[in-house]
Design a protein around this motif. Structure first.
Motif, PDB file in Angstrom:
ATOM      1  N   ARG A 180       0.250   7.771  -2.704  1.00 30.25           N
ATOM      2  CA  ARG A 180       0.836   8.776  -1.811  1.00 30.25           C
ATOM      3  C   ARG A 180       2.301   9.009  -2.162  1.00 30.25           C
ATOM      4  O   ARG A 180       2.802  10.126  -2.147  1.00 30.25           O
ATOM      5  N   ARG A 222     -12.242   2.509  -8.443  1.00 30.68           N
ATOM      6  CA  ARG A 222     -11.377   3.683  -8.646  1.00 30.68           C
ATOM      7  C   ARG A 222     -11.661   4.313 -10.016  1.00 30.68           C
ATOM      8  O   ARG A 222     -12.344   3.716 -10.841  1.00 30.68           O
ATOM      9  N   ASP A 254       0.825  -1.211   0.000  1.00 32.71           N
ATOM     10  CA  ASP A 254       0.000   0.000   0.000  1.00 32.71           C
ATOM     11  C   ASP A 254       0.861   1.263   0.000  1.00 32.71           C
ATOM     12  O   ASP A 254       1.939   1.280   0.590  1.00 32.71           O
ATOM     13  N   GLY A 255       0.316   2.308  -0.635  1.00 34.53           N
ATOM     14  CA  GLY A 255       0.964   3.626  -0.579  1.00 34.53           C
ATOM     15  C   GLY A 255       1.540   4.104  -1.902  1.00 34.53           C
ATOM     16  O   GLY A 255       2.272   5.105  -1.921  1.00 34.53           O
TER      17      GLY A 255
END
Ligand code: FPP
Ligand code: MG
Length: 335
Positions: free
Chosen positions: A38, A85, A34-35
């Motif tokens: 970001r 998404r 995850d990430g």
């Protein structure tokens, strides 16, 4: 970027790996990578570049796992929720997967040399047909490799997987392959997409989120869960070592919990078998109680018939699943 990165660990990494390897090591590690977005925002790059860097990090991680003697890795690459998404992001991720699975097919010899078996866990029907076919080819090509295993969860959520396993058992009952009394925790595990793998010893989620997000809920009830704040594309060898240390600290209690669970499961099965046999004997014995030897013989006969029945059902299920992949490959050849 290839899936298989060659190259040794550096001196310091090697020493650390050897120290870790002198303790109990996880044999199967699962990652919630995850990430990526970001990371992309932090670096002022577009989202797709974040996901590409995420893939590159997966290749690095597989190399570290190989040097750490971790033979099996499972990754959450695309959840069913991810279909919600923005269309351009979903399309981008499908395109990235297509590119990478095609690349994988170009590396057949290398995969064979390293004995890498790729499995894809999820409902492939949800994916574009060309991606389904490319994935099927990768799965079929590497199916017999047995040194290390990479399970890519794609179009996957755990609840969907469990629901699907229940549907498979209902199919077995409907087809007369199994009886409803054969349904058990063990049988459900065998019907999951993950049926070929041991449960993960260690599950790692990056990016600071402390949820499982519907990933391997059934399989991780006795796994060591480690949540790390680092964004996935920035994951390092040292982050992985830190997670392994967490596993080693908790190893004894994990093993104990697993052992207790195994004992409990065996007891449950024994009780269920005895109840079925008692009912059968009562039904066929005109209400007369059977003696201990008769009960023991009936129990042995019942369990051996059950095991045979379940094995036939699992063979039929395997055949159905294998045919799905093989048919996709032959459709691709015809097209
Ligand atoms: C989570 O970060 C990551 C994903 C949803 C995609 C993961 C995919 C890869 C790493 C590529 C792997 C590809 C293959 C073919 C195996 P996020 O998008 O949720 O980022 P955020 O948490 O910062 O928003
Ligand atoms: Mg996320």
């Amino acid at each position: 970027m290839s899936w298989i990165k060659e190259g040794e660990l550096n001196f310091l990494e090697k020493i650390t790996a050897n120290i870790l390897k002198s303790g109990p090591m996880p044999k199967h590690v699962a990652f919630i990578m995850d990430g990526n977005r970001r990371f992309a925002r932090k670096k002022n790059m577009d989202r797709q570049e974040g996901h590409m860097q995420g893939f590159n990090k997966l290749a690095d991680t597989l190399r570290w796992c190989k040097h750490l003697n971790i033979p099996e890795v499972t990754v959450y690459a695309f959840s069913i929720e991810n279909f919600k998404r923005a269309k351009d992001e979903v399309d981008g991720l499908m395109e990235l997967a297509k590119q990478k699975f095609l690349r994988l097919l170009e590396e057949k010899e290398n995969l064979e040399k390293h004995g890498v078996c790729i499995r894809v866990l999820g409902d492939l029907n949800m994916l574009p047909l060309d991606l389904q076919q490319t994935i099927a080819e990768a799965v079929v090509t590497t199916k017999t490799h047995d040194k290390c295993f990479l399970n890519v969860c794609f179009a996957y959520t755990s609840r969907y997987e469990i629901t699907n396993a229940v549907r498979e058992m209902a199919w077995g009952v409907e087809k007369g392959l199994i009886k409803s009394s054969d349904v058990s925790e063990t049988l459900l595990s065998e019907c999951l997409y993950s049926n070929n793998s041991p449960n993960p010893d260690l599950l790692i989620r990056t990016s600071g989120e402390v949820r499982l997000s519907d990933f391997l809920l059934w399989q991780t009830s006795h796994s060591c869960l480690v949540f790390q704040s680092v964004l996935w594309p920035e994951y390092s060898f040292w982050n992985l070592c830190e997670a392994i240390v967490q596993y080693q600290i908790n190893h004894a209690s994990i093993q104990k919990a697993r052992e207790l669970h195994r004992e409990h499961q065996a007891l449950q099965q024994e009780e269920a078998d005895s109840a079925c046999v008692a009912e059968h004997l009562q039904h066929h014995g005109n209400g007369k109680p059977a003696d201990a030897q008769r009960r023991q013989e009936a129990l042995l006969q019942y369990t051996s018939c059950r095991e045979e029945r379940i094995q036939d059902f699992l063979d039929a299920l395997k055949h159905k699943r294998d045919s799905f992949f093989i048919d996709l490959c032959s459709e691709a050849v015809v097209a």
